[in-house]
Design a protein around this motif. Structure first.
Motif, PDB file in Angstrom:
ATOM      1  N   LYS A   1       0.823  -1.207   0.000  1.00 43.46           N
ATOM      2  CA  LYS A   1       0.000   0.000   0.000  1.00 43.46           C
ATOM      3  C   LYS A   1       0.854   1.253   0.000  1.00 43.46           C
ATOM      4  N   SER A   2       1.890   1.215   0.805  1.00 42.79           N
ATOM      5  CA  SER A   2       2.771   2.376   0.905  1.00 42.79           C
ATOM      6  C   SER A   2       3.446   2.646  -0.434  1.00 42.79           C
ATOM      7  N   CYS A   3       3.875   1.577  -1.118  1.00 42.20           N
ATOM      8  CA  CYS A   3       4.505   1.732  -2.434  1.00 42.20           C
ATOM      9  C   CYS A   3       3.524   2.313  -3.441  1.00 42.20           C
ATOM     10  N   ARG A   4       2.333   1.762  -3.442  1.00 41.34           N
ATOM     11  CA  ARG A   4       1.314   2.246  -4.370  1.00 41.34           C
ATOM     12  C   ARG A   4       1.056   3.742  -4.159  1.00 41.34           C
ATOM     13  N   LEU A   5       0.879   4.116  -2.901  1.00 41.75           N
ATOM     14  CA  LEU A   5       0.586   5.505  -2.581  1.00 41.75           C
ATOM     15  C   LEU A   5       1.733   6.422  -2.995  1.00 41.75           C
ATOM     16  N   ARG A   6       2.939   5.970  -2.712  1.00 46.01           N
ATOM     17  CA  ARG A   6       4.105   6.796  -3.061  1.00 46.01           C
ATOM     18  C   ARG A   6       4.177   7.008  -4.568  1.00 46.01           C
ATOM     19  N   TRP A   7       3.914   5.974  -5.327  1.00 47.68           N
ATOM     20  CA  TRP A   7       3.963   6.093  -6.785  1.00 47.68           C
ATOM     21  C   TRP A   7       2.840   6.983  -7.304  1.00 47.68           C
ATOM     22  N   ILE A   8       1.644   6.679  -6.884  1.00 51.09           N
ATOM     23  CA  ILE A   8       0.476   7.396  -7.411  1.00 51.09           C
ATOM     24  C   ILE A   8       0.511   8.878  -7.042  1.00 51.09           C
ATOM     25  N   ASN A   9       0.897   9.152  -5.801  1.00 54.41           N
ATOM     26  CA  ASN A   9       0.786  10.534  -5.321  1.00 54.41           C
ATOM     27  C   ASN A   9       2.028  11.373  -5.555  1.00 54.41           C
ATOM     28  N   TYR A  10       3.146  10.736  -5.837  1.00 53.13           N
ATOM     29  CA  TYR A  10       4.365  11.539  -5.884  1.00 53.13           C
ATOM     30  C   TYR A  10       5.295  11.192  -7.042  1.00 53.13           C
ATOM     31  N   LEU A  11       5.565   9.916  -7.239  1.00 56.75           N
ATOM     32  CA  LEU A  11       6.616   9.562  -8.192  1.00 56.75           C
ATOM     33  C   LEU A  11       6.148   9.450  -9.637  1.00 56.75           C
ATOM     34  N   SER A  12       4.911   9.126  -9.829  1.00 57.37           N
ATOM     35  CA  SER A  12       4.426   8.940 -11.192  1.00 57.37           C
ATOM     36  C   SER A  12       4.646  10.195 -12.029  1.00 57.37           C
ATOM     37  N   PRO A  13       5.131  10.018 -13.268  1.00 58.68           N
ATOM     38  CA  PRO A  13       5.360  11.185 -14.123  1.00 58.68           C
ATOM     39  C   PRO A  13       4.084  11.939 -14.479  1.00 58.68           C
ATOM     40  N   THR A  14       2.956  11.311 -14.271  1.00 58.07           N
ATOM     41  CA  THR A  14       1.692  12.004 -14.580  1.00 58.07           C
ATOM     42  C   THR A  14       1.287  12.978 -13.487  1.00 58.07           C
ATOM     43  N   VAL A  15       1.953  12.883 -12.342  1.00 59.45           N
ATOM     44  CA  VAL A  15       1.591  13.762 -11.229  1.00 59.45           C
ATOM     45  C   VAL A  15       2.059  15.180 -11.504  1.00 59.45           C
ATOM     46  N   LYS A  16       1.137  16.088 -11.382  1.00 63.66           N
ATOM     47  CA  LYS A  16       1.451  17.505 -11.579  1.00 63.66           C
ATOM     48  C   LYS A  16       1.768  18.122 -10.229  1.00 63.66           C
ATOM     49  N   LYS A  17       2.961  18.653 -10.112  1.00 67.62           N
ATOM     50  CA  LYS A  17       3.355  19.276  -8.848  1.00 67.62           C
ATOM     51  C   LYS A  17       3.183  20.788  -8.936  1.00 67.62           C
ATOM     52  N   GLY A  18       3.399  21.440  -7.847  1.00 61.90           N
ATOM     53  CA  GLY A  18       3.261  22.894  -7.837  1.00 61.90           C
ATOM     54  C   GLY A  18       1.874  23.338  -7.391  1.00 61.90           C
ATOM     55  N   ASP A  19       1.730  24.642  -7.308  1.00 62.19           N
ATOM     56  CA  ASP A  19       0.487  25.209  -6.785  1.00 62.19           C
ATOM     57  C   ASP A  19      -0.695  24.952  -7.718  1.00 62.19           C
ATOM     58  N   PHE A  20      -1.854  24.958  -7.120  1.00 60.80           N
ATOM     59  CA  PHE A  20      -3.081  24.843  -7.901  1.00 60.80           C
ATOM     60  C   PHE A  20      -3.392  26.194  -8.554  1.00 60.80           C
ATOM     61  N   SER A  21      -3.792  26.151  -9.802  1.00 60.26           N
ATOM     62  CA  SER A  21      -4.175  27.383 -10.487  1.00 60.26           C
ATOM     63  C   SER A  21      -5.579  27.798 -10.056  1.00 60.26           C
ATOM     64  N   ARG A  22      -5.927  29.025 -10.384  1.00 60.69           N
ATOM     65  CA  ARG A  22      -7.274  29.493 -10.073  1.00 60.69           C
ATOM     66  C   ARG A  22      -8.327  28.632 -10.773  1.00 60.69           C
ATOM     67  N   ASP A  23      -8.052  28.247 -11.997  1.00 58.88           N
ATOM     68  CA  ASP A  23      -8.998  27.416 -12.739  1.00 58.88           C
ATOM     69  C   ASP A  23      -9.192  26.066 -12.055  1.00 58.88           C
ATOM     70  N   GLU A  24      -8.074  25.505 -11.614  1.00 60.01           N
ATOM     71  CA  GLU A  24      -8.164  24.208 -10.933  1.00 60.01           C
ATOM     72  C   GLU A  24      -8.952  24.342  -9.632  1.00 60.01           C
ATOM     73  N   GLU A  25      -8.674  25.391  -8.894  1.00 67.77           N
ATOM     74  CA  GLU A  25      -9.405  25.601  -7.639  1.00 67.77           C
ATOM     75  C   GLU A  25     -10.901  25.765  -7.898  1.00 67.77           C
ATOM     76  N   ASP A  26     -11.194  26.521  -8.919  1.00 65.88           N
ATOM     77  CA  ASP A  26     -12.594  26.752  -9.257  1.00 65.88           C
ATOM     78  C   ASP A  26     -13.286  25.442  -9.592  1.00 65.88           C
ATOM     79  N   LEU A  27     -12.581  24.619 -10.352  1.00 69.78           N
ATOM     80  CA  LEU A  27     -13.148  23.324 -10.728  1.00 69.78           C
ATOM     81  C   LEU A  27     -13.333  22.429  -9.511  1.00 69.78           C
ATOM     82  N   ILE A  28     -12.377  22.449  -8.614  1.00 69.08           N
ATOM     83  CA  ILE A  28     -12.495  21.647  -7.393  1.00 69.08           C
ATOM     84  C   ILE A  28     -13.712  22.077  -6.592  1.00 69.08           C
ATOM     85  N   VAL A  29     -13.875  23.369  -6.435  1.00 70.11           N
ATOM     86  CA  VAL A  29     -14.998  23.881  -5.652  1.00 70.11           C
ATOM     87  C   VAL A  29     -16.318  23.428  -6.262  1.00 70.11           C
TER      88      VAL A  29
END
Length: 224
Positions: free
Chosen positions: A47-75
DNA sequence: AAAATAACCAACCGCCGACAC
DNA sequence: CGTGTCGGCGGTTGGTTATTT
């Protein structure tokens, strides 16, 4: 399994551990997480490996701050779906459920969470407009939804009446429960309870089942 | 400068459903 | 069928960093 016992290391991952995991995935692909420790010698549970990959290591993961558009969509998606983080994250490219959840809890919930009970219609993000014109404003925010649905009202007995409507995310929802607008939109409450169904010729589809199609790849029968 | 408090976020936990046997 | 394993999910924890007193 021994995920919670003393067999596996816990806490933050080191660079060496990350390297081992990345190397494993490069060779074997992701999945089969429980084998990682056996094959790599990594002292981490599956589980720990899966989480580490999915949430952090996977190249598909976008790091950095959330944009206003992303925040708006989340809301808006949170209003629509509640705490279904994986579903929400699925509509925001590169963002994981964990990050969306954290961002909501630390940044957005205080700003945007509606007071419950006082105005239930305003806390719903979905409205039913009786024309495309009324839904135009929402298409900018959530184009997928407006583009796919033409629905019929469902009356209180569960029957379907023939009046076609267009459903969409409504940023201009009613602010006053005493307004006549509310009585004109009786199925909003059904929507909020998760009981709203889209009718497409031969079967009902729940809203959530539609949202599960990624990137707008809806079945043909949903497309207008 | 030091202590206290708040904010942030990676990681863990418990539960559940799917699947294989 | 029952049982065990695995992966996925949402809620929660706790360590780290930033800010305030």
């Amino acid at each position: 399994m021994d995920e919670g016992g003393g067999k596996y290391k816990r806490g933050l991952w080191t660079m060496e551990e990350d390297k081992l995991l990345i190397e494993y995935i490069r060779e074997h692909g992701n999945g089969r997480w429980s084998r990682v420790s056996k094959i790599t010698g990594l002292k981490r549970g599956g589980k720990s490996c899966r989480l580490r990959w999915i949430n952090y290591l996977s190249p598909t993961v976008k790091k950095g701050d959330f944009s206003r558009d992303e925040e708006d969509l989340i809301v808006r998606l949170h209003k629509l779906l509640g705490n279904r983080w994986s579903l929400i994250a699925g509509r925001i490219p590169g963002r994981t459920d964990n990050r969306v959840k954290n961002h909501w809890n630390t940044h957005l919930s205080k700003k945007f969470e509606m007071k419950k009970g006082k105005n239930k219609f305003c806390s719903s993000s979905l409205s039913v407009a009786r024309s495309h014109g009324q839904a135009v404003e929402t298409q900018k925010v959530f184009p997928q939804l407006n583009s796919i649905v033409q629905v019929n009202n469902i009356d209180s007995n569960g029957g379907v009446n023939s009046r076609p409507v267009v459903a969409g995310v409504d940023s201009l929802c009613a602010t006053d429960t005493s307004s006549t607008q509310v009585t004109q939109q009786p199925i909003l409450s059904d929507f909020m309870n998760g009981d709203f169904w889209f009718w497409d010729d031969h079967s009902f589809k729940s809203l959530s089942s539609i949202l599960e199609y990624p990137n707008g790849d809806y079945p043909p029968h949903f497309v207008l």
